[in-house]
Design an enzyme around this catalytic site. Structure first.
Site, mmCIF file in Angstrom:
data_model
loop_
_atom_site.group_PDB
_atom_site.id
_atom_site.type_symbol
_atom_site.label_atom_id
_atom_site.label_comp_id
_atom_site.label_asym_id
_atom_site.label_seq_id
_atom_site.Cartn_x
_atom_site.Cartn_y
_atom_site.Cartn_z
ATOM 1 N N LYS A 3 0.391 -1.704 0.027
ATOM 2 C CA LYS A 3 0.132 0.279 0.261
ATOM 3 C C LYS A 3 0.801 1.750 -0.537
ATOM 4 C CE LYS A 3 -4.200 -2.385 3.029
ATOM 5 N NZ LYS A 3 -4.939 -2.698 3.634
ATOM 6 N N GLN A 41 -5.531 -1.724 9.938
ATOM 7 C CA GLN A 41 -4.906 -2.812 9.701
ATOM 8 C C GLN A 41 -6.271 -4.263 10.230
ATOM 9 O OE1 GLN A 41 -3.793 -3.231 6.523
ATOM 10 N NE2 GLN A 41 -4.390 -4.681 5.994
ATOM 11 N N ASP A 77 -11.907 2.554 3.856
ATOM 12 C CA ASP A 77 -11.828 1.135 3.885
ATOM 13 C C ASP A 77 -13.214 0.419 3.841
ATOM 14 O OD1 ASP A 77 -9.895 -0.507 3.452
ATOM 15 O OD2 ASP A 77 -9.050 -0.903 5.982
HETATM 16 N N1 GUN Z 1 -7.589 -7.251 5.880
HETATM 17 C C1 GUN Z 1 -7.360 -7.657 4.878
HETATM 18 N N2 GUN Z 1 -8.040 -7.037 3.897
HETATM 19 C C2 GUN Z 1 -7.737 -5.608 4.244
HETATM 20 C C3 GUN Z 1 -8.094 -4.713 3.812
HETATM 21 O O1 GUN Z 1 -8.735 -4.975 2.851
HETATM 22 N N3 GUN Z 1 -8.433 -3.910 4.420
HETATM 23 C C4 GUN Z 1 -7.854 -3.642 5.928
HETATM 24 N N4 GUN Z 1 -7.587 -2.967 7.052
HETATM 25 N N5 GUN Z 1 -7.351 -4.721 7.065
HETATM 26 C C5 GUN Z 1 -7.371 -6.337 5.760
#
Ligand code: GUN
Length: 287
Positions: A50, A94, A117
């Site tokens: 990211k 996350q 998200d």
């Molecule tokens: N863990 C696995 N996929 C995601 C996601 O799309 N967003 C977040 N915040 N954590 C994750």
């Protein structure tokens, strides 16, 4: 017949170029903060990717790393600080969080306007009613990939295997919005193969390597594999790609399918959050 490969890597690169251009043209510096609690190995990789992509696009990226034994109050404190930080347009908590933290409650602490998200109940509710503010990145990436390959959805039978809040549930709503007929299956579904075999579009997000075998899919269907399973030092999807690609019309590879689309759609959400902030600030000035 050999399937057309839905190339998420290449498509994400195209979108990345579009986003970079947008950020430059609009003269904004969108900002995103990612919070990691503990040392989940998959999270480390996701966040690294990211960060790399965000910085390439011209997005300001902040990473906050908290110790495994961080208390709920400490985490809430950080989220509140980021909610009121004007440099930050999007906050990503996350997942997964360590067991002692209440994931649902922590996600609710993120300001809905910065919830890139799309996991806040308010944003999930908006999606349910058909006027979303932020669409969760993986479902948005899948819809974008289908759209860029001109795969029509109207009236199609879509089967989603997996009912998570992150993928299965929001994705089903998006397909419904596009006039598809949707079934959601999960670990307790009886005669799963009979249902998956009916699918014009089959999406699999259950996290079991090569769980979907060739006999479970319909000929000439479209197969979307959301799985990222670490087996030894290999990454495997949830479908038996090698055999199924001989039978269907389109299929996503793993890696290089849904994964890259997820990251780029998160960044798209961050840019949209920054744009709304800019518009709101302008409206305030004009008042
Ligand atoms: N863990 C696995 N996929 C995601 C996601 O799309 N967003 C977040 N915040 N954590 C994750």
């Amino acid at each position: 017949m050999v399937a057309i490969i839905l190339d998420g890597k290449r498509t994400a690169q195209e979108i990345q170029k579009e986003l970079s251009l947008k950020v430059k043209e609009e003269g904004i510096i969108p900002g995103v903060a990612v919070i990691r609690v503990g040392e989940d190995p998959s999270s480390l990789i996701y966040i690294r990717n990211k960060k790399k992509r965000a910085e390439e696009v011209g997005i300001y990226f902040e990473e906050h790393t908290l110790k495994e034994n961080t208390s709920q109050d400490e985490l809430i404190e950080l989220i509140k600080k980021l909610n009121s930080n004007s440099r930050i347009d999007g906050i990503v908590l996350q997942l997964p969080l360590p067991k002692h933290l209440d994931e649902k409650r922590m996600l609710e602490k993120i300001s809905p306007e910065k919830d890139v998200d799309g996991f806040h109940p308010l944003n999930m509710g908006r999606l349910l009613k058909g006027n979303p503010l932020f669409i969760p990145a993986t479902p948005r990436g899948i819809m974008e990939l289908l759209s860029r390959y001109l795969i029509s959805l109207k009236g199609k039978r879509v089967v989603v295997v997996g009912r998570s809040n992150i993928v299965g549930k929001p994705l089903a709503l998006l397909f419904l919005k596009e006039d598809a007929t949707v079934a959601i299956c999960h670990s307790k579904t009886k005669d799963l193969d009979l249902i998956t075999k009916e699918a014009d579009i089959l999406v699999v997000a259950i996290g079991k390597p090569e769980f979907i075998r060739e006999g479970m899919v319909k000929e000439n269907s479209v197969v979307i594999d959301v799985g990222i399973n670490r087996v030894g030092n290999r990454i495997m999807g949830d479908v038996d790609f090698k055999r199924i690609k001989e039978k269907v019309s389109h299929i996503t590879p793993v890696p290089g399918g849904v994964g890259p689309m997820t990251i780029i759609m998160l960044l798209k959400n961050v840019i949209e959050a920054a744009e709304s902030r800019k518009i709101n600030a302008k409206l305030k000035q004009e008042k």
